[in-house]
Design an enzyme around this catalytic site. Structure first.
Site, PDB file in Angstrom:
ATOM      1  N   THR A  13       3.192 -60.755 -52.600  1.00 66.17           N
ATOM      2  CA  THR A  13       1.884 -60.850 -51.932  1.00 66.17           C
ATOM      3  C   THR A  13       1.126 -59.529 -51.972  1.00 66.17           C
ATOM      4  O   THR A  13      -0.018 -59.462 -51.529  1.00 66.17           O
ATOM      5  CB  THR A  13       2.084 -61.245 -50.454  1.00 66.17           C
ATOM      6  OG1 THR A  13       3.070 -60.343 -49.896  1.00 66.17           O
ATOM      7  CG2 THR A  13       2.589 -62.672 -50.313  1.00 66.17           C
ATOM      8  N   VAL A  16       0.433 -54.738 -56.141  1.00 68.24           N
ATOM      9  CA  VAL A  16       1.120 -54.745 -57.444  1.00 68.24           C
ATOM     10  C   VAL A  16       1.749 -56.119 -57.688  1.00 68.24           C
ATOM     11  O   VAL A  16       1.677 -56.651 -58.795  1.00 68.24           O
ATOM     12  CB  VAL A  16       2.186 -53.621 -57.513  1.00 68.24           C
ATOM     13  CG1 VAL A  16       3.006 -53.724 -58.797  1.00 68.24           C
ATOM     14  CG2 VAL A  16       1.521 -52.254 -57.420  1.00 68.24           C
ATOM     15  N   SER A  42       5.061 -63.178 -44.580  1.00 66.27           N
ATOM     16  CA  SER A  42       4.394 -64.106 -45.511  1.00 66.27           C
ATOM     17  C   SER A  42       5.249 -65.300 -45.911  1.00 66.27           C
ATOM     18  O   SER A  42       4.811 -66.107 -46.721  1.00 66.27           O
ATOM     19  CB  SER A  42       3.954 -63.418 -46.788  1.00 66.27           C
ATOM     20  OG  SER A  42       3.878 -62.072 -46.667  1.00 66.27           O
ATOM     21  N   CYS A 131       2.708 -44.245 -61.049  1.00 65.38           N
ATOM     22  CA  CYS A 131       1.536 -44.628 -61.854  1.00 65.38           C
ATOM     23  C   CYS A 131       0.902 -43.452 -62.589  1.00 65.38           C
ATOM     24  O   CYS A 131       0.575 -43.548 -63.779  1.00 65.38           O
ATOM     25  CB  CYS A 131       0.499 -45.306 -60.963  1.00 65.38           C
ATOM     26  SG  CYS A 131       0.197 -44.442 -59.422  1.00 65.38           S
ATOM     27  N   SER A 161      -6.529 -47.987 -55.003  1.00 68.04           N
ATOM     28  CA  SER A 161      -5.600 -49.109 -55.175  1.00 68.04           C
ATOM     29  C   SER A 161      -4.156 -48.628 -55.255  1.00 68.04           C
ATOM     30  O   SER A 161      -3.234 -49.382 -54.957  1.00 68.04           O
ATOM     31  CB  SER A 161      -5.957 -49.924 -56.422  1.00 68.04           C
ATOM     32  OG  SER A 161      -5.900 -49.097 -57.565  1.00 68.04           O
ATOM     33  N   GLY A 162      -3.967 -47.366 -55.634  1.00 67.96           N
ATOM     34  CA  GLY A 162      -2.627 -46.783 -55.682  1.00 67.96           C
ATOM     35  C   GLY A 162      -1.984 -46.720 -54.305  1.00 67.96           C
ATOM     36  O   GLY A 162      -0.770 -46.573 -54.189  1.00 67.96           O
ATOM     37  N   LYS A 209       6.692 -35.858 -57.716  1.00 72.97           N
ATOM     38  CA  LYS A 209       7.070 -37.018 -58.543  1.00 72.97           C
ATOM     39  C   LYS A 209       6.568 -36.811 -59.964  1.00 72.97           C
ATOM     40  O   LYS A 209       7.304 -37.013 -60.937  1.00 72.97           O
ATOM     41  CB  LYS A 209       6.433 -38.302 -57.994  1.00 72.97           C
ATOM     42  CG  LYS A 209       7.100 -38.891 -56.778  1.00 72.97           C
ATOM     43  CD  LYS A 209       6.330 -40.158 -56.373  1.00 72.97           C
ATOM     44  CE  LYS A 209       6.463 -40.449 -54.905  1.00 72.97           C
ATOM     45  NZ  LYS A 209       5.487 -41.433 -54.423  1.00 72.97           N
ATOM     46  N   HIS A 238      -6.714 -44.635 -62.488  1.00 68.84           N
ATOM     47  CA  HIS A 238      -6.567 -43.195 -62.272  1.00 68.84           C
ATOM     48  C   HIS A 238      -7.130 -42.423 -63.471  1.00 68.84           C
ATOM     49  O   HIS A 238      -6.954 -42.830 -64.627  1.00 68.84           O
ATOM     50  CB  HIS A 238      -5.091 -42.807 -62.151  1.00 68.84           C
ATOM     51  CG  HIS A 238      -4.406 -43.308 -60.916  1.00 68.84           C
ATOM     52  ND1 HIS A 238      -5.060 -43.836 -59.825  1.00 68.84           N
ATOM     53  CD2 HIS A 238      -3.079 -43.316 -60.584  1.00 68.84           C
ATOM     54  CE1 HIS A 238      -4.182 -44.151 -58.896  1.00 68.84           C
ATOM     55  NE2 HIS A 238      -2.983 -43.871 -59.334  1.00 68.84           N
TER      56      HIS A 238
HETATM   57  P1  A2P Z   1       4.168 -58.974 -46.959  1.00 66.92           P
HETATM   58  O1  A2P Z   1       2.869 -59.424 -47.541  1.00 66.92           O
HETATM   59  O2  A2P Z   1       4.979 -60.111 -46.429  1.00 66.92           O
HETATM   60  O3  A2P Z   1       4.031 -57.825 -45.984  1.00 66.92           O
HETATM   61  P2  A2P Z   1       1.158 -53.486 -50.638  1.00 66.92           P
HETATM   62  O4  A2P Z   1       1.786 -52.232 -51.199  1.00 66.92           O
HETATM   63  O5  A2P Z   1       0.010 -53.967 -51.430  1.00 66.92           O
HETATM   64  O6  A2P Z   1       0.841 -53.345 -49.191  1.00 66.92           O
HETATM   65  O7  A2P Z   1       2.311 -54.643 -50.769  1.00 66.92           O
HETATM   66  C1  A2P Z   1       3.604 -54.541 -50.232  1.00 66.92           C
HETATM   67  C2  A2P Z   1       4.418 -55.788 -50.623  1.00 66.92           C
HETATM   68  O8  A2P Z   1       5.773 -55.573 -50.172  1.00 66.92           O
HETATM   69  C3  A2P Z   1       3.964 -57.067 -49.937  1.00 66.92           C
HETATM   70  O9  A2P Z   1       4.196 -58.170 -50.794  1.00 66.92           O
HETATM   71  C4  A2P Z   1       4.882 -57.124 -48.722  1.00 66.92           C
HETATM   72  O10 A2P Z   1       5.065 -58.427 -48.200  1.00 66.92           O
HETATM   73  C5  A2P Z   1       6.161 -56.659 -49.354  1.00 66.92           C
HETATM   74  N1  A2P Z   1       7.132 -56.213 -48.342  1.00 66.92           N
HETATM   75  C6  A2P Z   1       6.976 -55.252 -47.410  1.00 66.92           C
HETATM   76  N2  A2P Z   1       8.107 -55.130 -46.654  1.00 66.92           N
HETATM   77  C7  A2P Z   1       8.993 -56.035 -47.147  1.00 66.92           C
HETATM   78  C8  A2P Z   1      10.335 -56.410 -46.815  1.00 66.92           C
HETATM   79  N3  A2P Z   1      11.005 -55.823 -45.823  1.00 66.92           N
HETATM   80  N4  A2P Z   1      10.929 -57.413 -47.513  1.00 66.92           N
HETATM   81  C9  A2P Z   1      10.271 -58.014 -48.523  1.00 66.92           C
HETATM   82  N5  A2P Z   1       9.004 -57.704 -48.893  1.00 66.92           N
HETATM   83  C10 A2P Z   1       8.369 -56.727 -48.213  1.00 66.92           C
END
Ligand code: A2P
Length: 335
Positions: A13, A16, A42, A131, A161-162, A209, A238
């Site tokens: 979700t 990336v 989610s 990235c 977006s990064g 990094k 970037h």
């Molecule tokens: P969720 O949408 O349920 O929070 P971004 O870097 O764009 O914020 O995305 C982070 C991604 O990592 C999202 O899909 C988020 O899901 C997922 N995520 C964050 N914490 C966890 C976790 N503990 N277990 C699985 N997925 C996770």
């Protein structure tokens, strides 16, 4: 082997993760089943992928108990730290977009145009680099092969977006006058010389990094390299100013030719017609664009270049999926 594979996307979700799905739809890998995971928040969310409805599942310790061959992770460092070894112990190969495993000596750090062979010694986890490092080494590798790089100075101009959805929202809402939630200061109309946390020596973790990952990917542990990384009010892609010093002398015409024929590189350098790489043009593509190629007369064998790429595609999702494609190729050849 040529069997159809089961592929999981962890963090499906996120910024990336959603691009993983988009690039997977474009590539059509030999896949039997896809499994989409995110956090508890989610779980149950439905989304359309490959023309089918999928339900997001909560990532748990049992998620990999069903013959998943490859898992693309982009759910943050702590999720990767915990779940990548669990997935690997079940026979799955993890391609991890977080920084959790990148500098582990048992984990290859791969950019397919640069060091694809490193995929072969994976022990269940392959790391996708940062990235800003990916696009830099795509441009640097052909130059290193030809002229032997001695020193690199990075100055980056990195898109919001990064920083994930939170970064994107800060710029979008900041343009309407709202206060930032992700960044410590407004990003709209501003530049923040602060990406990731500050370390005791005054560098940021993003800068470190770039330095360490460049050395590991190029296989040059003693390379002299320094970096200043800056967040700028650009939604995506970037840009980087890279100053490079070589051991060997070079001819500018030949050097341009080396870059023009390098895998993954597109030279955009026609200053008479105002042609140079720009973030708005790189977005949505997987190439690394190089321009403003010019000699640095302040040193014996130096150049300056301007390097731009889509940080969510080439800098994350597309690079990881290119790793998966190479991995599948090696699996099919029993390498
Ligand atoms: P969720 O949408 O349920 O929070 P971004 O870097 O764009 O914020 O995305 C982070 C991604 O990592 C999202 O899909 C988020 O899901 C997922 N995520 C964050 N914490 C966890 C976790 N503990 N277990 C699985 N997925 C996770």
């Amino acid at each position: 082997m040529n069997k159809k594979l089961n592929i999981a996307v962890v963090g499906a979700t996120g910024m990336v993760g959603r691009t993983f799905l988009k690039v997977l739809e474009e590539k059509q890998l030999p896949v039997e089943n896809y499994y989409l995971f995110a956090s508890k928040r989610s779980a149950g969310t439905k989304l359309t992928f490959m023309g089918k409805e999928y339900t997001i599942e909560e990532l748990t310790e049992n998620s990999f108990d069903r013959g998943i061959d490859i898992a693309l992770f982009s759910a943050g460092g702590s999720t990767s730290e915990k779940f990548a070894p669990i997935a690997a112990s079940k026979g799955c190969i993890v391609i991890d977009n977080s920084s959790a495993w990148r500098m582990d000596e048992n984990v290859p750090l791969v950019v397919p145009e640069v060091n694809p062979e490193d995929i072969k010694w994976n022990k269940g986890i392959i790391a996708n680099p940062n990235c800003s490092t990916i696009q830099a080494v795509v441009a640097l590798k052909p130059l290193d092969d030809k002229y032997k790089i001695k020193r690199v100075v990075y100055s980056t101009y990195q898109a919001v977006s990064g920083a994930g959805m939170g970064g994107w929202n800060d710029l979008e809402n900041g343009l309407k006058g709202e206060a930032p939630k992700k960044f410590p200061y407004p990003i709209a109309g501003n530049c923040l010389p602060h990406i990731d946390v500050f370390l005791p020596d005054g560098y940021t973790k993003e800068e470190v990094k770039m330095i360490n990952e460049t050395r590991k990917i190029l296989g040059k542990p003693d390379l002299r390299v320094t970096a200043t990384t800056v967040r700028v009010p650009v939604f995506n892609s970037h840009s980087e100013s890279i100053n490079v010093e070589f051991e060997n002398s070079f001819d500018m015409k030949e050097l341009r030719e080396v870059l023009s024929t390098a895998p993954g590189v597109v030279v955009q350098d026609d200053i008479e017609n105002n042609v140079y790489p720009m973030a708005i043009n790189a977005t949505g593509t997987d190439e690394t664009y190089v321009g403003r190629i010019r000699r640095d007369d302040s040193v014996e064998n130096g150049i300056n270049i301007w390097v731009v790429a889509d940080n969510i595609r080439k800098g994350a999702a597309s690079n990881a999926i290119q790793i998966a494609e190479k991995l599948i190729e090696y699996m099919n050849n029993n390498d």
